[in-house]
Write a protein that holds these residues in place. Sequence first.
Motif, mmCIF file in Angstrom:
data_model
loop_
_atom_site.group_PDB
_atom_site.id
_atom_site.type_symbol
_atom_site.label_atom_id
_atom_site.label_comp_id
_atom_site.label_asym_id
_atom_site.label_seq_id
_atom_site.Cartn_x
_atom_site.Cartn_y
_atom_site.Cartn_z
ATOM 1 N N VAL A 486 21.067 15.481 -4.103
ATOM 2 C CA VAL A 486 20.682 14.536 -3.037
ATOM 3 C C VAL A 486 19.171 14.436 -3.007
ATOM 4 O O VAL A 486 18.468 15.463 -2.985
ATOM 5 C CB VAL A 486 21.182 15.007 -1.655
ATOM 6 N N LEU A 487 18.674 13.200 -3.018
ATOM 7 C CA LEU A 487 17.243 12.985 -2.814
ATOM 8 C C LEU A 487 17.071 12.217 -1.520
ATOM 9 O O LEU A 487 17.561 11.088 -1.392
ATOM 10 C CB LEU A 487 16.618 12.186 -3.966
ATOM 11 N N SER A 488 16.431 12.852 -0.531
ATOM 12 C CA SER A 488 16.106 12.178 0.734
ATOM 13 C C SER A 488 14.716 11.595 0.549
ATOM 14 O O SER A 488 13.734 12.336 0.438
ATOM 15 C CB SER A 488 16.122 13.199 1.869
ATOM 16 N N LEU A 489 14.635 10.273 0.477
ATOM 17 C CA LEU A 489 13.397 9.606 0.058
ATOM 18 C C LEU A 489 12.542 9.185 1.249
ATOM 19 O O LEU A 489 13.001 8.465 2.128
ATOM 20 C CB LEU A 489 13.734 8.363 -0.780
ATOM 21 N N ASN A 490 11.300 9.671 1.277
ATOM 22 C CA ASN A 490 10.306 9.175 2.246
ATOM 23 C C ASN A 490 9.531 8.046 1.578
ATOM 24 O O ASN A 490 8.462 8.262 1.011
ATOM 25 C CB ASN A 490 9.375 10.312 2.687
ATOM 26 N N TYR A 491 10.093 6.856 1.691
ATOM 27 C CA TYR A 491 9.498 5.666 1.066
ATOM 28 C C TYR A 491 8.313 5.170 1.905
ATOM 29 O O TYR A 491 8.170 5.498 3.092
ATOM 30 C CB TYR A 491 10.546 4.561 0.918
ATOM 31 N N ARG A 492 7.448 4.367 1.245
ATOM 32 C CA ARG A 492 6.273 3.831 1.968
ATOM 33 C C ARG A 492 6.734 3.092 3.218
ATOM 34 O O ARG A 492 7.833 2.571 3.246
ATOM 35 C CB ARG A 492 5.477 2.931 1.034
ATOM 36 N N SER A 493 5.820 3.020 4.177
ATOM 37 C CA SER A 493 6.014 2.466 5.528
ATOM 38 C C SER A 493 6.563 3.521 6.480
ATOM 39 O O SER A 493 6.670 3.259 7.682
ATOM 40 C CB SER A 493 6.907 1.219 5.564
ATOM 41 N N GLY A 494 6.798 4.726 5.988
ATOM 42 C CA GLY A 494 7.162 5.837 6.864
ATOM 43 C C GLY A 494 5.927 6.518 7.418
ATOM 44 O O GLY A 494 4.778 6.147 7.092
ATOM 45 N N ILE A 495 6.137 7.511 8.244
ATOM 46 C CA ILE A 495 5.001 8.210 8.863
ATOM 47 C C ILE A 495 4.776 9.555 8.171
ATOM 48 O O ILE A 495 5.559 9.974 7.330
ATOM 49 C CB ILE A 495 5.256 8.467 10.369
ATOM 50 N N GLY A 496 3.654 10.182 8.546
ATOM 51 C CA GLY A 496 3.398 11.551 8.089
ATOM 52 C C GLY A 496 2.417 11.654 6.954
ATOM 53 O O GLY A 496 1.858 12.734 6.703
ATOM 54 N N TYR A 497 2.187 10.555 6.270
ATOM 55 C CA TYR A 497 1.345 10.592 5.060
ATOM 56 C C TYR A 497 0.126 9.684 5.215
ATOM 57 O O TYR A 497 -0.476 9.259 4.240
ATOM 58 C CB TYR A 497 2.161 10.164 3.830
ATOM 59 N N GLY A 498 -0.245 9.370 6.452
ATOM 60 C CA GLY A 498 -1.457 8.592 6.674
ATOM 61 C C GLY A 498 -1.202 7.119 6.935
ATOM 62 O O GLY A 498 -0.122 6.595 6.660
ATOM 63 N N MET A 499 -2.259 6.463 7.446
ATOM 64 C CA MET A 499 -2.111 5.076 7.886
ATOM 65 C C MET A 499 -1.805 4.137 6.736
ATOM 66 O O MET A 499 -0.929 3.262 6.854
ATOM 67 C CB MET A 499 -3.389 4.633 8.599
ATOM 68 N N GLU A 500 -2.501 4.272 5.606
ATOM 69 C CA GLU A 500 -2.269 3.327 4.504
ATOM 70 C C GLU A 500 -0.856 3.446 3.956
ATOM 71 O O GLU A 500 -0.265 2.478 3.506
ATOM 72 C CB GLU A 500 -3.295 3.507 3.385
ATOM 73 N N PHE A 501 -0.273 4.633 3.968
ATOM 74 C CA PHE A 501 1.119 4.804 3.506
ATOM 75 C C PHE A 501 2.048 4.119 4.498
ATOM 76 O O PHE A 501 2.941 3.368 4.139
ATOM 77 C CB PHE A 501 1.457 6.287 3.383
ATOM 78 N N ARG A 502 1.788 4.370 5.792
ATOM 79 C CA ARG A 502 2.649 3.785 6.822
ATOM 80 C C ARG A 502 2.519 2.263 6.847
ATOM 81 O O ARG A 502 3.480 1.543 6.952
ATOM 82 C CB ARG A 502 2.279 4.373 8.181
ATOM 83 N N GLU A 503 1.269 1.827 6.736
ATOM 84 C CA GLU A 503 1.028 0.369 6.791
ATOM 85 C C GLU A 503 0.960 -0.200 5.385
ATOM 86 O O GLU A 503 0.067 -0.952 5.037
ATOM 87 C CB GLU A 503 -0.253 0.097 7.579
ATOM 88 N N ALA A 504 1.919 0.198 4.559
ATOM 89 C CA ALA A 504 1.953 -0.264 3.158
ATOM 90 C C ALA A 504 1.999 -1.791 3.114
ATOM 91 O O ALA A 504 2.689 -2.429 3.906
ATOM 92 C CB ALA A 504 3.180 0.300 2.481
ATOM 93 N N LEU A 505 1.276 -2.360 2.176
ATOM 94 C CA LEU A 505 1.172 -3.814 2.097
ATOM 95 C C LEU A 505 2.494 -4.415 1.620
ATOM 96 O O LEU A 505 3.247 -3.786 0.870
ATOM 97 C CB LEU A 505 0.024 -4.198 1.170
#
Length: 673
Positions: A486-505
């Motif tokens: 099982v891979l639980s994926l933290n894809y871009r636009s999620g939180i925890g990894y900084g604003m640019e990751f969360r606010e992925a274009l």
Amino acid sequence: MAAQPTIRQIDGAPFAATLVAAPAANAVAFVLNARGVRNIWVTDSTQPNARQVTAFTQDDGQDLTSLAFSADGRTLYFVRGGGPNRAGETPNPTSDPAGAEEAIWRVRLDGTPATRLMEGSSPTPSSRGTSVAFLRRGAIWMASPSSGDSVRVSQLLRMRGSGGSLRWSPNGEQLAFVSNRGTHSFVGVYTLSSKALRWMAPSTDTDNAPVWSRDGSRLAFLRVPYAGRRLGFRATRSAQPWGIMVANAATGEAREVFRATAGRGSAYWAIVADNQLQWMAGDRIVFPWERTGWVHLYSVSANGGAAKELTPGNGEVEFVSTSPDGTRVLYNTNIGDIDRRHVMSVVADGSAAPVPTASGAHIAWSPVYSSQGSTYALVSDAKQPAHAAVLQTSRWNMLAPESMPADFPAASLVTPTAVSLRAADGVTSYGQLFLPPNAQPGKKYPTVIFLHGGSRRQMLLGWNYGAYYHHAYALNQAMALRGYIVLSLNYRSGIGYGMEFREALRQGATGGSEYGDVVAAAKWLGARPDVDRTRIGLWGGSYGGYLTAMGLTRNPELFKAGVDIHGVHDWNVGIQTFVPDYDVHANRLATRTAFLASPMAQVKNWRAPVLLIHGDDDRNVRFVETLTLIQQLRAQQVPVEQVVFPDEVHGFLRHESWMRTFEAAIDFFGRKM
Ligand SMILES: CSCC[C@H](NC=O)C(=O)N[C@@H](CO)C(=O)O
């Protein structure tokens, strides 16, 4: 060989939530949801061991929320039931013919039974007396003691807009609140003795998060400039900078004491706290700001001046509370351990570095100080589900160990590991990898990718602090124990990894760029020697259901089957759920972009079998999203199965709904993968 733990055993431990501390009596309360049976537990100066103080017995889907202690710490108010949907219906997932309600209850800590008081929400006990302000359909009401144990209720004031953020002044003679007018909001102060209402420097902007000064003479509040209608599910990397206002409660005159700088942090990002702003000792105001690209805490004088960063580091601050004397801030963060959460404290004036509490591979959130200074939090780890704990000699000690079921299979669970991977466009995403126990070298395993919802969420290296994802972690464990990777994926636009990751274009309705991380995950897994690349499945709920459907339409060559729980299948429908007056004709390019970023745009490619699951009182993702998809898939002879829960909401309120969902998913993957 030991019997394989069932999903009901794996997901059978109580989930602890809603930890609150009283202003006196060293009392602390929390909710334990034990297989859907929710009850309140407390500990206080009379009995340090936690004890259950309510006596609910059914998996009835009636949530217990908004816990609030009286000023003396001897009475606890709480809300039982949920708020109305747009049709005015309160959640009734058991389809109880008697219906359901959202009501305020009271329980005294002297052992007398809890009693229902009145319809309403947001109980806010006075800081001095025994009255309780509360909300009822957006209006502000008051409950005051009457004869015997009864209360007298009356509407406190009549005003336009919808009330919220009720805040008593320290002397209990005034009530501050937010009046939400839809496009803007005002902060008001109501004085009980004079029955006078005064607005605090009203403007065209959105004023919220009022907090009283410790002497009760002033109010601080956030001011967010009007930015037009926000459609959501898109990146917001900057805005007209927000600010902090300080108002004179007597005159309503206010001045700005802080303004965010342009660029990073100019768009406000909220923490999880009773107040976004904390008025601390020494007339300092503590607030969150994303100036560095990470959500950190800062402190500024209530008279203005330079803001001081309190929590430096590469990570986010998320849950925040304060010490009763206003000298310290208690918070949790992933600074130093990006895939977990740890509790730290820091002095409000920033004169010293943050101080850690407990070390270890745990996840801790909702930290609070009791009135006598003990530290409590909700805690989990890779094997131990969410529980309430007290900090003792740098360790989190469980408050209600007797609540753990004897058959909880902690020892059988696997410990996931952190992984990262890069998409074709170079963006790095993250995840947790669950490997079947005793994996055989050389064997290729069927694999599922779990896609969380939100999307502002982060899955962690253990049981999640959100109820929805606490359940999801259980299914991922159950799948690993059944021989899946099982891979639980933290894809871009999620939180925890900084604003640019969360606010992925180009995320969500502006292009679905986060789907690139799903493809990257499939290819990363397919390159592993232990993965059978012909047997990769997807499962997820809501936004995760969206990405599951995207995989089954966009890349039928990569994915063999999917379980899509209340997924979004057309962004224009999804947006309209949150923005009812969204006009798909207002901006045809945006509407088309949103559709092209939706599964329905390429539904003709869908071939793989899918299990669709949805509750029909879903207020977040309309039931019609699943209806239209099933209609199309049937027309295409795609093998589609379904589980429908009449009257269930988005985040399933009944434990049985989750169990039926997960048993269906395990069975479906067993047959189709
Ligand atoms: C139009 S997308 C809505 C997705 C939804 N967001 C808010 O309700 C969602 O993902 N909800 C949950 C998961 O159930 C969440 O984690 O926010």
